[in-house]
Design a protein around this motif. Structure first.
Motif, short mmCIF file in Angstrom:
data_model
loop_
_atom_site.label_atom_id
_atom_site.label_comp_id
_atom_site.label_asym_id
_atom_site.label_seq_id
_atom_site.Cartn_x
_atom_site.Cartn_y
_atom_site.Cartn_z
N VAL A 332 0.80 -1.22 0.00
CA VAL A 332 0.00 0.00 0.00
C VAL A 332 0.84 1.27 0.00
CG1 VAL A 332 -1.74 1.33 1.28
CG2 VAL A 332 -2.01 -1.14 0.99
N PRO A 333 1.93 1.38 0.81
CA PRO A 333 2.72 2.62 0.76
C PRO A 333 3.29 2.92 -0.62
CG PRO A 333 3.28 1.34 2.71
CD PRO A 333 2.42 0.46 1.84
N LYS A 334 3.58 1.90 -1.40
CA LYS A 334 4.10 2.12 -2.75
C LYS A 334 3.00 2.62 -3.69
CE LYS A 334 7.73 -1.44 -2.43
NZ LYS A 334 7.55 -1.81 -1.02
N ILE A 335 1.76 2.28 -3.39
CA ILE A 335 0.64 2.67 -4.24
C ILE A 335 0.20 4.11 -3.94
CG2 ILE A 335 -1.76 2.20 -4.86
CD1 ILE A 335 0.30 0.13 -5.85
N ILE A 336 0.01 4.44 -2.67
CA ILE A 336 -0.53 5.76 -2.33
C ILE A 336 0.54 6.75 -1.88
CG2 ILE A 336 -2.74 4.71 -1.71
CD1 ILE A 336 -2.11 5.22 1.22
N GLY A 337 1.78 6.28 -1.71
CA GLY A 337 2.86 7.16 -1.28
C GLY A 337 2.95 7.22 0.24
N SER A 338 4.15 7.45 0.75
CA SER A 338 4.37 7.45 2.21
C SER A 338 3.61 8.57 2.90
CB SER A 338 5.87 7.55 2.50
OG SER A 338 6.42 8.71 1.91
N LYS A 339 3.51 9.73 2.25
CA LYS A 339 2.80 10.86 2.86
C LYS A 339 1.31 10.56 3.01
CE LYS A 339 2.34 15.26 4.17
NZ LYS A 339 0.88 15.41 4.16
N SER A 340 0.69 10.02 1.97
CA SER A 340 -0.73 9.66 2.06
C SER A 340 -0.94 8.52 3.04
CB SER A 340 -1.27 9.27 0.68
OG SER A 340 -1.28 10.38 -0.19
N PHE A 341 0.01 7.58 3.10
CA PHE A 341 -0.10 6.48 4.06
C PHE A 341 -0.12 7.04 5.48
CE2 PHE A 341 1.22 3.02 6.76
CZ PHE A 341 0.61 1.90 6.19
N GLU A 342 0.74 8.00 5.75
CA GLU A 342 0.78 8.62 7.07
C GLU A 342 -0.50 9.40 7.35
OE1 GLU A 342 3.38 12.10 9.37
OE2 GLU A 342 4.22 11.07 7.63
N ASP A 343 -1.02 10.10 6.33
CA ASP A 343 -2.20 10.94 6.52
C ASP A 343 -3.47 10.11 6.71
OD1 ASP A 343 -0.63 13.18 6.27
OD2 ASP A 343 -1.16 13.55 4.17
N TYR A 344 -3.64 9.07 5.92
CA TYR A 344 -4.91 8.33 5.91
C TYR A 344 -4.90 7.06 6.76
CZ TYR A 344 -6.18 11.38 2.00
OH TYR A 344 -6.47 12.47 1.22
N ILE A 345 -3.74 6.50 6.99
CA ILE A 345 -3.67 5.24 7.72
C ILE A 345 -2.91 5.40 9.03
CG2 ILE A 345 -2.93 2.82 7.62
CD1 ILE A 345 -3.25 3.01 4.55
N GLY A 346 -1.64 5.75 8.96
CA GLY A 346 -0.85 5.99 10.15
C GLY A 346 -0.56 4.73 10.95
N PRO A 347 0.05 4.88 12.12
CA PRO A 347 0.37 3.72 12.94
C PRO A 347 -0.87 3.05 13.49
CG PRO A 347 0.83 5.76 14.14
CD PRO A 347 0.50 6.15 12.73
N TYR A 348 -0.79 1.75 13.67
CA TYR A 348 -1.92 0.99 14.21
C TYR A 348 -2.14 1.33 15.68
CZ TYR A 348 -4.94 -2.98 15.36
OH TYR A 348 -5.98 -3.76 15.78
N ARG A 349 -3.40 1.62 16.02
CA ARG A 349 -3.73 2.02 17.40
C ARG A 349 -4.73 1.09 18.07
NH1 ARG A 349 -1.29 6.77 18.02
NH2 ARG A 349 -0.97 8.13 16.20
N GLY A 350 -4.94 -0.08 17.49
CA GLY A 350 -5.82 -1.05 18.13
C GLY A 350 -7.17 -1.16 17.45
N TYR A 351 -7.87 -2.22 17.77
CA TYR A 351 -9.19 -2.49 17.21
C TYR A 351 -10.19 -1.43 17.63
CZ TYR A 351 -13.80 -4.72 16.86
OH TYR A 351 -15.12 -4.98 16.60
N ASP A 352 -10.96 -0.93 16.66
CA ASP A 352 -11.98 0.07 16.92
C ASP A 352 -13.34 -0.51 16.56
OD1 ASP A 352 -13.66 2.21 17.14
OD2 ASP A 352 -12.65 3.47 15.65
#
Length: 627
Positions: A332-352
């Motif tokens: 996924v980071p290669k598809i959407i780029g590292s910046k978008s990955f950080e903006d839309y996904i970011g680090p995992y924070r647990g089940y919601d």
């Protein structure tokens, strides 16, 4: 692998179609009957009151609702909505835009104006904008990036089409008619398309899905929705099946070792198994079958007191986690780029538990179909030096479709694997999009003529009543396109931007798949800002809304998570094929031998982290001894 010794023609490949399960068909039939009955009631109400009803009448709506609620409760509605479950509707992030407000797709009514203009035919858009005979530049990524995208898409979404060739009420044959009669929605073409003089390409609408709840807006609840026939979760259902019946058919019938079933007739030259007969998949699926059985064999010896069910489930749990890791960390980071990955996904924070992991309609129908622009004209097959194979040359794409027998008869999985690793992906751009291999020679099952993938994608978006390009840009917080200058700024190709607006006449009419596809890539990405947003939001939902996500509390121990973080697609290939040298990251293109390393240098999981405390004996490093 099917029992074939020669390529199949387009008229003889229907047996390998990705068919929906009986439960899916039963539910879709109930939904179709419901939709059709509503239409009949609407027509009768119009005749009775001698007036044109342009919006659903409350009286017939409530009557139909009460009647069919009684009839189809078991088939259509669960006691509680099941987020991410199979045979449930694709999620709508924006409301559907049907021409009648209920079920008629965009472009259904000839002469209907949208923002003052008729929508262009998808075939016209394909011919003038999307079709190319050029290969495009070589990408920094390997073709494995393309293959993995298609593979993982099959793990999280499958929207079945109408299976019958005849319209539900009229009996009109969808393969021959050029009229819009449910479920037929033919793609109009200006020139005669074949010897019989047809002026259209056949198109079957996606099957209807039953609504799960009415909510406060009955009218929206009664709109036609499309179904995801498989689980939305990234759970390796593409390996194990998404129904109990399918899962059972894929397990070793002996039931004693927790393994998956293999081909009992053919093996490769090293004794490695192939998939069983009539399996529709090939290379990547073969790797996962072998990997499951490799790990299961380790567990059988390491935890001798485990029964076959425990071995199977613990192995499947690992395979599912590896799917998630490779996709979210490496792909996924290669598809959407590292910046978008950080903006839309970011680090995992647990089940919601408030996050719905269901696949969205726009993701399945438009955003994740960006990969169609990366489909190559040629399928490469390479030898051990990653050069053209001496005995099994590369093939035109249309000669490989529905021909998994080539894996057994023509050198095993290795030539094809080396081909996807050792070939640079096609770097598409706004003026070089879909290969003519898929716009002019596409083989579609149940259809006795070559089809056009670009036209199919555009028509599918209209079939699903997906809002237009500008609506989704606004949804993602992006600037709406109002002028040619606006569009040129986004596309970065003046000629393409001008041509699109000339065809569509109004920027709000641009189909979302086309608009997202022609946007200039974000830095380090393979999509523009719109698709980066939609893909990022979907992937975020898939991990946060999955209580069995590999990083969630209680799913794996800390030690097991540490070992799982060492996995890679390259290690999987090393462990389950005869390939001995490979790039550390199989998604990165390297020209052999530069950037290739020995398999001995690629980290692997230490399965000792799964040793049960009650297991007797020591069998260190057994995983490396298998195969």
């Amino acid at each position: 692998v099917p029992r074939q010794s020669k390529p199949l023609s387009s008229a003889h490949v229907f047996t390998f179609h990705r068919q929906p399960e009986p439960e899916t068909l039963e539910i879709s039939r109930a939904a179709e009957v419901f939709q059709t009955t509503l239409q009949i009631l609407k027509n009768r109400a119009r005749q009775r009151h001698e007036r044109d009803i342009t919006a659903p009448d409350k009286s017939y709506t409530v009557f139909a609702l009460q009647y069919f609620w009684t009839c189809f409760t078991i088939l259509c509605v669960r006691q509680n909505p099941l987020w991410g479950a199979a045979n449930t509707p694709l999620v709508r992030w924006l409301p559907a835009e049907y021409e009648d407000g209920e079920r008629e797709p965009k472009g259904w009514n000839q002469g209907r104006l949208h923002n003052g203009f008729q929508l262009p035919s998808p075939h016209e858009v394909s011919k003038k904008i999307l079709r190319t005979s050029s290969m495009g530049k070589e990408d920094v990524y390997s073709h494995m990036l393309v293959e993995w995208g298609q593979y993982i898409d099959h793990d999280i979404s499958f929207t079945p089409q109408s299976s019958g060739s005849a319209a539900f009420q009229t009996g009109v044959d969808c393969l021959t008619t050029c009229e819009n009669v449910h479920p037929c929605f033919p793609i109009q073409v200006k020139q005669k398309h074949n010897r019989r003089g047809k002026s259209c390409l056949p198109f079957f609408r996606s099957v209807a899905a039953c609504f799960l709840s009415f909510g406060s807006d009955i009218e929206k609840s009664l709109q036609r929705q499309q179904m995801n026939a498989i689980t939305s979760f990234m759970d390796a259902s593409v390996v194990y099946g998404h129904t109990p019946k399918m899962e059972s058919s894929l397990r070793d019938p002996s039931g004693l070792n927790g393994k998956l079933v293999v081909n009992c007739k053919f093996k490769d030259h090293k004794g490695r198994p192939y998939l069983p007969f009539v399996n529709k998949h090939s290379v990547l699926h073969t790797l996962w079958m072998r990997e499951h059985n490799r790990i299961a064999e380790v567990f059988k010896h390491m935890n001798g007191h485990w029964n076959s069910e425990t071995i199977y489930q613990e192995t499947r749990k690992i395979i599912g986690a590896v799917h998630q890791i490779i996709t979210m960390r490496d792909h996924v980071p290669k598809i959407i780029g590292s910046k978008s990955f950080e903006d839309y996904i970011g680090p995992y924070r647990g089940y919601d538990p408030t996050t719905d992991p269901s696949v969205s309609n726009v993701f399945a129908t438009a955003a994740f179909r960006f990969g169609h622009a990366t489909i190559p004209q040629i399928v490469r097959r390479m030898n051990e030096s990653f050069q053209e194979h001496e005995h099994f040359p590369s093939l035109r794409l249309h000669h490989t479709l529905f021909s998994p027998w080539r894996i057994v008869k023509e050198g095993g999985i290795e030539p094809t694997l080396r081909g996807v690793i050792g070939t640079a992906a096609k770097a598409f751009s706004a003026n070089m999009l879909l290969s003519d291999e898929v716009t002019e020679r596409l083989v579609v099952l149940n259809t006795p003529q070559h089809m056009d993938l670009a036209s199919l994608n555009l028509q599918r978006g209209r079939d699903h009543a997906i809002p237009g390009y500008n609506e989704w840009r606004e949804f993602c917080g992006l600037k709406r396109i109002k002028t040619l200058d606006d569009f040129q700024e986004v596309v970065k190709d003046c000629k393409v931007a001008k041509k699109i607006l000339e065809i569509y006449k109004h920027p709000d009419n641009i189909d979302v798949w086309l608009g997202g596809l022609v946007e200039k890539f974000l830095p380090g990405a393979r999509v523009g800002p719109l698709f980066a947003c939609l893909i990022g939001k979907q992937m975020k939902a898939l991990c946060d809304g999955d209580r069995f996500w590999w990083e969630a509390d209680g799913v794996f121990t800390q030690q097991q998570r540490a070992e799982l973080s060492r996995v890679s697609l390259s290690r999987l290939i090393c462990d389950n094929s005869d390939i001995k040298q490979i790039p550390l990251d199989s998604f990165i293109f390297r020209k052999y031998p530069s950037g290739f390393v020995s398999c001995d240098q690629i980290p692997s999981i230490n399965l000792e982290a799964w040793r049960d405390e009650n297991s007797p004996g020591e069998l260190k490093k057994l995983s490396q001894q298998i195969y």
